[in-house]
Scaffold this motif. Structure first.
Motif, PDB file in Angstrom:
ATOM      1  N   ILE A 201       0.825  -1.226   0.000  1.00  0.00           N
ATOM      2  CA  ILE A 201       0.000   0.000   0.000  1.00  0.00           C
ATOM      3  C   ILE A 201       0.851   1.266   0.000  1.00  0.00           C
ATOM      4  CG2 ILE A 201      -1.965  -1.137   1.105  1.00  0.00           C
ATOM      5  CD1 ILE A 201      -1.143   0.188   3.736  1.00  0.00           C
TER       6      ILE A 201
ATOM      7  N   LYS B 164      -9.526   5.889   0.496  1.00  0.00           N
ATOM      8  CA  LYS B 164      -9.712   4.636  -0.260  1.00  0.00           C
ATOM      9  C   LYS B 164     -10.237   3.536   0.638  1.00  0.00           C
ATOM     10  CE  LYS B 164      -5.994   5.657  -3.520  1.00  0.00           C
ATOM     11  NZ  LYS B 164      -4.563   5.450  -3.767  1.00  0.00           N
ATOM     12  N   TYR B 165      -9.689   3.447   1.847  1.00  0.00           N
ATOM     13  CA  TYR B 165     -10.093   2.387   2.773  1.00  0.00           C
ATOM     14  C   TYR B 165     -11.566   2.532   3.155  1.00  0.00           C
ATOM     15  CZ  TYR B 165     -10.338  -0.577   6.893  1.00  0.00           C
ATOM     16  OH  TYR B 165     -10.708  -1.529   7.804  1.00  0.00           O
TER      17      TYR B 165
ATOM     18  N   ARG C  81      -5.732  -0.898  -3.887  1.00  0.00           N
ATOM     19  CA  ARG C  81      -7.134  -1.141  -3.524  1.00  0.00           C
ATOM     20  C   ARG C  81      -7.358  -2.618  -3.192  1.00  0.00           C
ATOM     21  NH1 ARG C  81     -10.461   3.113  -4.406  1.00  0.00           N
ATOM     22  NH2 ARG C  81     -12.294   1.792  -4.305  1.00  0.00           N
TER      23      ARG C  81
ATOM     24  N   HIS D 220      -9.518  -6.714   9.332  1.00  0.00           N
ATOM     25  CA  HIS D 220     -10.003  -5.840  10.408  1.00  0.00           C
ATOM     26  C   HIS D 220     -11.337  -6.326  10.976  1.00  0.00           C
ATOM     27  CE1 HIS D 220     -11.506  -1.898  12.120  1.00  0.00           C
ATOM     28  NE2 HIS D 220     -10.320  -2.042  12.690  1.00  0.00           N
TER      29      HIS D 220
ATOM     30  N   ALA E  17      -9.219  -4.781   5.031  1.00  0.00           N
ATOM     31  CA  ALA E  17     -10.575  -4.588   5.572  1.00  0.00           C
ATOM     32  C   ALA E  17     -11.149  -5.906   6.075  1.00  0.00           C
ATOM     33  CB  ALA E  17     -11.481  -3.979   4.503  1.00  0.00           C
TER      34      ALA E  17
ATOM     35  N   ILE F  54      -3.013   3.795   8.029  1.00  0.00           N
ATOM     36  CA  ILE F  54      -3.951   3.922   6.896  1.00  0.00           C
ATOM     37  C   ILE F  54      -4.952   5.038   7.154  1.00  0.00           C
ATOM     38  CG2 ILE F  54      -5.859   2.776   5.675  1.00  0.00           C
ATOM     39  CD1 ILE F  54      -4.301   0.132   6.059  1.00  0.00           C
TER      40      ILE F  54
ATOM     41  N   LEU G  65      -5.991  -3.169   0.243  1.00  0.00           N
ATOM     42  CA  LEU G  65      -6.869  -2.557   1.241  1.00  0.00           C
ATOM     43  C   LEU G  65      -8.133  -3.398   1.473  1.00  0.00           C
ATOM     44  CD1 LEU G  65      -6.577   1.228   0.270  1.00  0.00           C
ATOM     45  CD2 LEU G  65      -5.702   0.128   2.350  1.00  0.00           C
ATOM     46  N   ARG G  66      -8.624  -4.071   0.428  1.00  0.00           N
ATOM     47  CA  ARG G  66      -9.773  -4.971   0.615  1.00  0.00           C
ATOM     48  C   ARG G  66      -9.404  -6.123   1.541  1.00  0.00           C
ATOM     49  NH1 ARG G  66     -10.516  -3.878  -4.902  1.00  0.00           N
ATOM     50  NH2 ARG G  66     -12.419  -2.666  -5.279  1.00  0.00           N
TER      51      ARG G  66
ATOM     52  N   ARG H 106     -14.456  -0.143   2.418  1.00  0.00           N
ATOM     53  CA  ARG H 106     -15.203  -0.724   3.540  1.00  0.00           C
ATOM     54  C   ARG H 106     -16.710  -0.551   3.361  1.00  0.00           C
ATOM     55  NH1 ARG H 106     -13.762   1.953   9.061  1.00  0.00           N
ATOM     56  NH2 ARG H 106     -15.234   3.460   8.173  1.00  0.00           N
TER      57      ARG H 106
ATOM     58  N   LEU I 292      -4.836   7.076   1.541  1.00  0.00           N
ATOM     59  CA  LEU I 292      -5.159   5.696   1.910  1.00  0.00           C
ATOM     60  C   LEU I 292      -6.441   5.638   2.736  1.00  0.00           C
ATOM     61  CD1 LEU I 292      -1.639   4.247   2.840  1.00  0.00           C
ATOM     62  CD2 LEU I 292      -2.993   3.754   0.793  1.00  0.00           C
TER      63      LEU I 292
ATOM     64  N   MET J 285      -3.341  -0.143  10.779  1.00  0.00           N
ATOM     65  CA  MET J 285      -4.649   0.496  10.638  1.00  0.00           C
ATOM     66  C   MET J 285      -4.563   1.989  10.966  1.00  0.00           C
ATOM     67  SD  MET J 285      -6.769  -1.640   9.443  1.00  0.00           S
ATOM     68  CE  MET J 285      -8.080  -0.445   9.537  1.00  0.00           C
TER      69      MET J 285
END
Length: 633
Positions: free
Chosen positions: A568, A626-627, A589, A599, A596, A617, A592-593, A631, A623, A614
């Motif tokens: 990232i 995008k996160y 991306r 998390h 997520a 980000i 980040l998926r 989400r 970031l 986290m």
């Protein structure tokens, strides 16, 4: 008198109760008309021939009004019910009612809802069947035909909607007193680019060709023959520089030839094969497609011609093999057998080309062998198994890929014949040649997707071998000297990518056989730090494991943070082209998926490294946005 009086009172009471009952039904179920509508369809098809003439006009008017409603299930139920009523009581419905129905049907024909489109077109065909009234034909031509000609240009058109559209054109020429020549011209014109609609997609050309073929067959032998002559003249005309016109002509000939024997048209196969010399790739591909489909219409005449040409025309070999593939695929779809004299000749020819240096040729050969295996499994499976021990690596790889093409979702006769021999093909995953190993991985992935029960018993032995294919092997990395600079080539990349994609498929179909703890470290951890093409499937795998096996992921969460953090935070070079920048954005991306998904695991906060990731980000403007967007997807 007293008895009669009592009876009249009782009848009156029954009537009043019936009225009250219907009022209650409508007040209670009025918003579920799509569920109740099929009752009329059941009445319409009843063998009792129930007379609905007293309410038919009102029912048709109400149903037609339902076609304007926004409720999609209601419109679907309405179309089905109207179809049944018109089949049963069509002669009792007036022309005015038909005109109103046709106007409403025209609004439903669109590529935005192909299922609804198919139902609307099927109802149009029902309206045109056995209708002597010219009003119906005129209304269909003026209202529905323009919508149909717009639809046929759509690249989304397929399946039942495409079949319904073909039947629509056949019905038009059959029963609506519509000129065949006018319809044919309209179809051919729809293939031309227009200022308003732009160019025509490749898929749309195939749809147009299929509709032309069905139209010709519906019009009769004379019109069909004249159309074939017209199309061959386009191909013979050397002065024709319009490649789009030739392209469509070839596709139309193929579609007509698949449905009708064109043996009476002298040398049509030679006319088509001349297009193999075209400078345009799409023309050569269309010619190959046409020749194969023409052969389907008369195997005894044209199949030997194709086989002979493959043997004698080396420069045209690849295109001719594609023609043969069209024949074989069509036979397997139609579950039709080849003439006995042809099977051995086809197999000998295909097995000879298993060792071809050209990957494209080998892939076509593999697909041909796989589709023949669906037709002749008792003959093909043993023949393929014997060649798994061939000294030629390309032959071993080709026969394994052939098995891949024989695995389809529906049950087939080949399943029980192949089941005892599966190990012979899949155990080539430990072959010394990378091409063979990759072929075995692809076949394992196909089995896992389509027929996992056939391979579950082999997975305890196969999985460690599969995991081994995810490892970066230094002996497969080489440096190519390009003069002023050197380029590193990783020959194992495609194999690693295929292996991770196979694991991803196994997590969907055979999760009970997979031990995530032995895979995540070191294999998934290594993949998360690998090439772009490998990272993407690894992110998907990590998301699935976080959802399905959270405890196994949680146990090693710390070790997964570093490669994700590196991904990232990666920045392309300043002189990177747009494609590289976009690709890196997709990678971020994707990572980040996966983050997520991690998390969402209960207890993830116990990992200090993940908690810090986290925080990093969420504090980063780019970031963090995008996160949050990912989400909320």
């Amino acid at each position: 008198m007293s008895v009669l009086l009592l009876m009249s009172i009782l009848i009156q009471e029954v009537k009043e109760c019936a009225i009250s009952c219907m009022g209650l039904v409508v007040s209670t179920f009025g918003d579920n008309l799509d569920v109740e509508l099929p009752a009329f369809a059941v009445i319409a098809v009843s063998p009792l021939k129930i007379d609905l003439s007293c309410v038919l006009e009102q029912v048709i008017a109400e149903l037609t009004a339902f076609l304007r409603k926004a409720n999609r299930p209601l419109r679907q139920a309405t179309l089905g019910t109207l179809n049944s009523l018109i089949v049963a009581y069509g002669d009792k419905i007036g022309s005015a009612a038909y005109e109103v129905i046709i106007v409403e049907l025209a609004t439903l024909i669109s590529d935005s809802d192909l299922h609804m489109t198919a139902l609307a077109l099927e109802l149009c065909c029902t309206l045109m069947a056995d209708r002597s009234s010219p009003v119906v034909g005129l209304a269909v031509r003026s209202k529905v035909l323009p919508q149909a000609l717009t639809l046929i240009r759509s690249s989304l058109l397929q399946g039942q909607a495409l079949l319904a559209l073909q039947n629509f054109f056949a019905s038009l020429v059959y029963s609506a007193n519509t000129s065949f020549d006018a319809l044919l011209d309209s179809l051919l014109l729809s293939a031309k680019p227009s200022p308003q609609l732009g160019g025509v997609a490749k898929q749309a050309l195939y749809s147009i060709a299929q509709c032309v073929a069905v139209l010709c067959l519906a019009a009769g032998d004379q019109q069909c023959s004249s159309t074939v002559k017209m199309l061959t003249e386009i191909l013979k005309d050397d002065s024709t520089t319009n490649s789009a016109k030739q392209h469509l002509a070839l596709l139309c000939l193929g579609e007509i030839g698949r449905r009708k024997d064109l043996g009476s048209h002298d040398h049509i196969e030679n006319i088509v094969i001349e297009s193999f010399q075209s400078p345009f790739e799409e023309i050569k591909s269309a010619a190959s497609y046409a020749l194969g489909n023409i052969a389907v219409g008369n195997l005894l005449k044209y199949l030997p011609f194709i086989l002979d040409q493959i043997d004698n025309q080396q420069k045209k070999q690849y295109l001719l093999l594609h023609s043969l593939k069209e024949v074989i695929v069509r036979q397997s779809v139609d579950k039709a057998e080849f003439p006995d004299s042809s099977v051995e000749k086809i197999l000998n020819l295909l097995f000879n080309y298993c060792e071809s240096e050209e990957e494209g040729v080998r892939n076509v050969v593999a697909e041909c062998l796989g589709k023949i295996a669906l037709i002749e499994p008792t003959k093909l499976v043993p023949a393929l198994k014997v060649r798994t021990t061939s000294p030629a690596a390309f032959t071993r790889a080709t026969v394994v890929i052939a098995v891949k093409y024989s695995i389809v979702e529906r049950p087939e006769r080949i399943d029980e014949i192949l089941y005892p021999e599966i190990a012979s093909f899949l155990m080539l995953i430990k072959d010394h040649d990378r091409h063979v190993r990759r072929a075995a991985v692809l076949v394992l992935s196909t089995f896992a997707h389509n027929k996992p029960n056939l391979i579950k018993g082999l997975l305890p032995e196969l999985l460690p071998l599969l995991y081994d294919q995810t490892v970066i092997k230094k002996e497969l990395i080489r440096t190519v000297d390009l003069g002023p600079f050197k380029h590193i080539v990783d020959d194992g990349l495609e194999l690693r990518k295929a292996a991770f994609e196979c694991v991803d498929t196994l997590l969907d179909s055979c999760l009970d056989q997979v031990n995530p703890s032995s895979f995540i470290v070191p294999h998934l951890r290594s993949g998360l730090d690998d090439h772009y093409d490998v990272k993407m499937p690894c992110h998907l795998i990590l998301s699935k494991l976080a959802d399905k096996c959270p405890s196994a992921v949680l146990a090693v969460l710390d070790s997964l943070v570093d490669p994700l953090q590196k991904t990232i935070n990666f920045k392309p070079k300043q002189d990177a082209v747009k494609q590289e920048v976009d690709r890196n954005e997709d990678m971020i991306r994707s990572a980040l998926r996966a983050i997520a998904s991690l998390h969402r695991i209960s207890g993830g906060d116990c990992s200090l490294k993940f908690k810090n990731l986290m925080n990093e980000i969420l504090k980063s403007p780019s970031l963090g946005d995008k996160y949050v967007s990912i989400r909320n997807e």
